[in-house]
Design an enzyme around this catalytic site. Structure first.
Site, PDB file in Angstrom:
ATOM      1  N   ASP A  99       0.821  -1.222   0.000  1.00 58.08           N
ATOM      2  CA  ASP A  99       0.000   0.000   0.000  1.00 58.08           C
ATOM      3  C   ASP A  99       0.852   1.268   0.000  1.00 58.08           C
ATOM      4  O   ASP A  99       0.435   2.297   0.535  1.00 58.08           O
ATOM      5  CB  ASP A  99      -0.958   0.035   1.215  1.00 58.08           C
ATOM      6  CG  ASP A  99      -1.767  -1.236   1.324  1.00 58.08           C
ATOM      7  OD1 ASP A  99      -2.208  -1.721   0.276  1.00 58.08           O
ATOM      8  OD2 ASP A  99      -1.938  -1.739   2.448  1.00 58.08           O
ATOM      9  N   LYS A 140       2.324   2.233  -5.098  1.00 54.82           N
ATOM     10  CA  LYS A 140       3.085   1.792  -6.281  1.00 54.82           C
ATOM     11  C   LYS A 140       2.295   2.010  -7.569  1.00 54.82           C
ATOM     12  O   LYS A 140       2.856   2.327  -8.601  1.00 54.82           O
ATOM     13  CB  LYS A 140       3.435   0.304  -6.155  1.00 54.82           C
ATOM     14  CG  LYS A 140       4.322  -0.019  -4.979  1.00 54.82           C
ATOM     15  CD  LYS A 140       4.572  -1.505  -4.869  1.00 54.82           C
ATOM     16  CE  LYS A 140       3.397  -2.324  -4.436  1.00 54.82           C
ATOM     17  NZ  LYS A 140       2.916  -2.097  -3.074  1.00 54.82           N
ATOM     18  N   GLY A 185      -4.117  -4.273  -4.232  1.00 54.50           N
ATOM     19  CA  GLY A 185      -5.102  -3.286  -4.657  1.00 54.50           C
ATOM     20  C   GLY A 185      -4.367  -2.033  -5.065  1.00 54.50           C
ATOM     21  O   GLY A 185      -3.642  -1.452  -4.270  1.00 54.50           O
ATOM     22  N   HIS A 186      -4.470  -1.671  -6.317  1.00 56.45           N
ATOM     23  CA  HIS A 186      -3.791  -0.472  -6.803  1.00 56.45           C
ATOM     24  C   HIS A 186      -4.818   0.585  -7.150  1.00 56.45           C
ATOM     25  O   HIS A 186      -5.815   0.286  -7.791  1.00 56.45           O
ATOM     26  CB  HIS A 186      -2.984  -0.780  -8.070  1.00 56.45           C
ATOM     27  CG  HIS A 186      -1.849  -1.710  -7.823  1.00 56.45           C
ATOM     28  ND1 HIS A 186      -1.169  -2.341  -8.823  1.00 56.45           N
ATOM     29  CD2 HIS A 186      -1.278  -2.106  -6.677  1.00 56.45           C
ATOM     30  CE1 HIS A 186      -0.220  -3.091  -8.287  1.00 56.45           C
ATOM     31  NE2 HIS A 186      -0.267  -2.963  -6.994  1.00 56.45           N
ATOM     32  N   GLN A 201       2.271  -6.030  -3.141  1.00 58.07           N
ATOM     33  CA  GLN A 201       2.569  -6.058  -1.693  1.00 58.07           C
ATOM     34  C   GLN A 201       3.882  -5.316  -1.413  1.00 58.07           C
ATOM     35  O   GLN A 201       4.241  -4.453  -2.179  1.00 58.07           O
ATOM     36  CB  GLN A 201       2.618  -7.498  -1.162  1.00 58.07           C
ATOM     37  CG  GLN A 201       1.262  -8.200  -1.100  1.00 58.07           C
ATOM     38  CD  GLN A 201       0.849  -8.850  -2.396  1.00 58.07           C
ATOM     39  OE1 GLN A 201       1.639  -9.508  -3.040  1.00 58.07           O
ATOM     40  NE2 GLN A 201      -0.383  -8.672  -2.795  1.00 58.07           N
TER      41      GLN A 201
HETATM   42  P1  IMP Z   1      -2.665 -12.789   2.052  1.00 58.96           P
HETATM   43  O1  IMP Z   1      -1.701 -12.268   1.047  1.00 58.96           O
HETATM   44  O2  IMP Z   1      -4.108 -12.518   1.705  1.00 58.96           O
HETATM   45  O3  IMP Z   1      -2.413 -14.237   2.384  1.00 58.96           O
HETATM   46  O4  IMP Z   1      -2.431 -11.990   3.432  1.00 58.96           O
HETATM   47  C1  IMP Z   1      -1.228 -12.119   4.183  1.00 58.96           C
HETATM   48  C2  IMP Z   1      -0.823 -10.785   4.779  1.00 58.96           C
HETATM   49  O5  IMP Z   1      -0.427  -9.898   3.749  1.00 58.96           O
HETATM   50  C3  IMP Z   1      -1.949 -10.060   5.532  1.00 58.96           C
HETATM   51  O6  IMP Z   1      -1.390  -9.330   6.600  1.00 58.96           O
HETATM   52  C4  IMP Z   1      -2.487  -9.083   4.484  1.00 58.96           C
HETATM   53  O7  IMP Z   1      -3.128  -7.973   5.063  1.00 58.96           O
HETATM   54  C5  IMP Z   1      -1.194  -8.696   3.793  1.00 58.96           C
HETATM   55  N1  IMP Z   1      -1.384  -8.252   2.413  1.00 58.96           N
HETATM   56  C6  IMP Z   1      -1.572  -9.013   1.321  1.00 58.96           C
HETATM   57  N2  IMP Z   1      -1.663  -8.262   0.225  1.00 58.96           N
HETATM   58  C7  IMP Z   1      -1.498  -6.988   0.607  1.00 58.96           C
HETATM   59  C8  IMP Z   1      -1.445  -5.735  -0.099  1.00 58.96           C
HETATM   60  O8  IMP Z   1      -1.544  -5.655  -1.330  1.00 58.96           O
HETATM   61  N3  IMP Z   1      -1.245  -4.639   0.673  1.00 58.96           N
HETATM   62  C9  IMP Z   1      -1.077  -4.691   2.014  1.00 58.96           C
HETATM   63  N4  IMP Z   1      -1.104  -5.837   2.709  1.00 58.96           N
HETATM   64  C10 IMP Z   1      -1.315  -6.980   2.018  1.00 58.96           C
END
Ligand code: IMP
Length: 438
Positions: free
Chosen positions: A13, A16, A40-41, A219
């Site tokens: 977040d 990017k 999420g972009h 991420q």
């Molecule tokens: P998962 O990727 O859904 O398995 O989540 C694992 C961890 O990564 C959790 O803490 C999510 O909130 C975090 N996470 C996954 N994708 C994002 C992202 O795009 N932005 C911020 N946090 C993320």
């Protein structure tokens, strides 16, 4: 240097999407190579907001956009994004690697069931990311190659489905509502609709090696499955080197841009040393006022609209952490930094920056390699004077001296030039410093 790689330096977040959109103008191809619709972009162009979870942000610029083999794809979500853009008359020049794994309905159910059953949940996005990657490396995955052929899909699912059903029902006491036949018929339709986009990304990139190629990381560094704050991480490698592995091309010297928010945020569980919340106050140096800490955290959340693009969850907010930024630079080899949301800090009397950590009261030399160790660290802060960015200053892209001082301080400590500073969500609200902040 034909390659540019854009990487999140924190926990995702960082903004990017805006940079990828901005840089995409100069690129021929934009590639996403890991993660899925957990990302999420948000891109804002002429007051219009676009939110993507799967499509690379370069799609708005009409570039060739590729989803490499390392992306896990929920076909329903992808089709929705394609339809939404087509309705707005965008031309979609998309290629999906035929090897990419599909997020199936049982992956989403398993993700949710595990979080529900865990005594310390990770706080996942609930999009089935981890179960899908597990199946990929466990050789139980469904790829696009399977999805486009109903016979092959049936052969794969006849083996996979009974195991998933038993796991959900017997271990987690949850129901897999769709039958194997229902899944096959529903997903064959998706396969048929997406077939037109399939390609071999690895081959395509090799054949277009003269093109300018931008890799869009999803991420952030500290969510990397190995080098992040394990186990509070995502299930893919988020660091720059993974771009080449997932795209299936040899690694090459590249421009690697680390995107850092001017403060820090995190969604989900896990340690967060500079968090500005009431219950983190006893860890912070010289802070007796927990309520004040929480107030600053709330201020950043409100000013920065810090709510997840994917799940809508409020993000945890805190001061900028240079120990993280330095570790991120070590792991990724940044050649430039982009600082985002500097405007959000406007209005604070003073700004703190974490410069290093104390571990059991002693200065720590190297970044802790595990969440358990990180949790035991306390931040050492440097306090810098605050600044105010008026709409007029933003319009003229002029920064007050204290804001420039803040940027210089980051640049000097991290040792990487800051080439871009974002002071608002619009493409135009970006200041370029070709030679770094002087
Ligand atoms: P998962 O990727 O859904 O398995 O989540 C694992 C961890 O990564 C959790 O803490 C999510 O909130 C975090 N996470 C996954 N994708 C994002 C992202 O795009 N932005 C911020 N946090 C993320």
């Amino acid at each position: 240097m034909p390659f540019t790689i854009v990487i999140g330096t924190q926990w995702g977040d960082e903004g990017k999407g805006k940079f990828v959109d901005l840089l995409a103008e100069q690129q021929d191809i934009v590639v996403r190579y890991q993660g899925g619709n957990n990302a999420g972009h948000t891109v804002v162009v002429d007051d219009k907001e676009y939110k993507f979870h799967l499509l690379p942000s370069g799609v708005i610029q009409g570039k060739r956009v590729l989803l490499a083999s390392g992306v896990v794809i929920d076909p329903k979500v992808l089709l929705k994004e394609i339809t939404a853009l087509k309705e707005k008359k965008y031309i979609i020049n998309l290629g999906i690697d035929v090897r990419a794994n599909i997020i199936m309905p049982y992956h989403i159910l398993l993700d949710l069931a595990r979080e529900k059953a865990a005594n310390k949940p990770i706080g996942t996005t609930g999009r089935g990311i981890c179960p899908c990657y597990e199946d990929k490396v466990g050789r139980r995955g469904v790829t696009f190659f399977d999805l486009i052929d109903p016979v092959r899909l049936q052969q794969r699912l006849d083996v996979i489905y009974p195991e998933k059903k038993a796991l959900l029902e017997k271990v987690y006491n949850e129901q897999l509502l769709s039958s194997n036949e229902q899944i096959i018929s529903e997903y064959s339709v998706y396969g048929n609709q997406l077939k037109q986009y399939l390609t071999d990304v690895s081959l395509e990139l090799s054949q277009n090696s003269n093109n300018k190629i931008l890799f869009e990381g999803a991420q952030g560094t500290f969510l990397d499955v190995a080098f992040g704050t394990y186990p509070y991480v995502t299930s893919s490698h988020t660091i720059a080197a993974n771009a080449f592995v997932q795209a299936g091309i040899p690694s090459e010297k590249s421009m690697i841009i680390g995107v850092a928010k001017a403060y820090t945020t995190r969604v989900g569980s896990g340690p967060f040393i500079t968090e500005l919340s009431a219950d983190n106050y006893n860890k912070t140096e010289n802070t007796s006022d927990s309520a004040n800490n929480a107030l600053i955290g709330d201020y950043l959340r409100k000013q920065g609209a810090e709510y997840g693009t994917t799940t809508g969850r409020p993000r945890r907010c805190g001061w900028l952490d240079l120990a993280m930024l330095k570790e991120s630079t070590r792991l990724n080899g940044f050649t430039a930094l982009a600082i985002t949301k500097l405007d959000v800090l406007s209005g604070l009397d003073e700004i703190k920056v974490c410069t290093s950590y104390l571990f059991q009261g002693k200065p720590l030399e190297n970044f802790p390699h595990n969440a358990v160790l990180l949790e035991q660290c306390a931040p050492v802060y440097k306090t810098l004077p605050g600044f105010k960015l008026t709409p007029e200053l933003i319009k003229n892209k002029t920064l007050p001296e204290n804001a420039v001082q803040y940027l210089r301080y980051i640049q000097k400590n991290v040792g990487v030039p800051i080439n871009f500073v974002s002071i608002g969500p619009e493409r135009s609200q970006t200041i370029l410093y070709e030679n770094g902040v002087e």
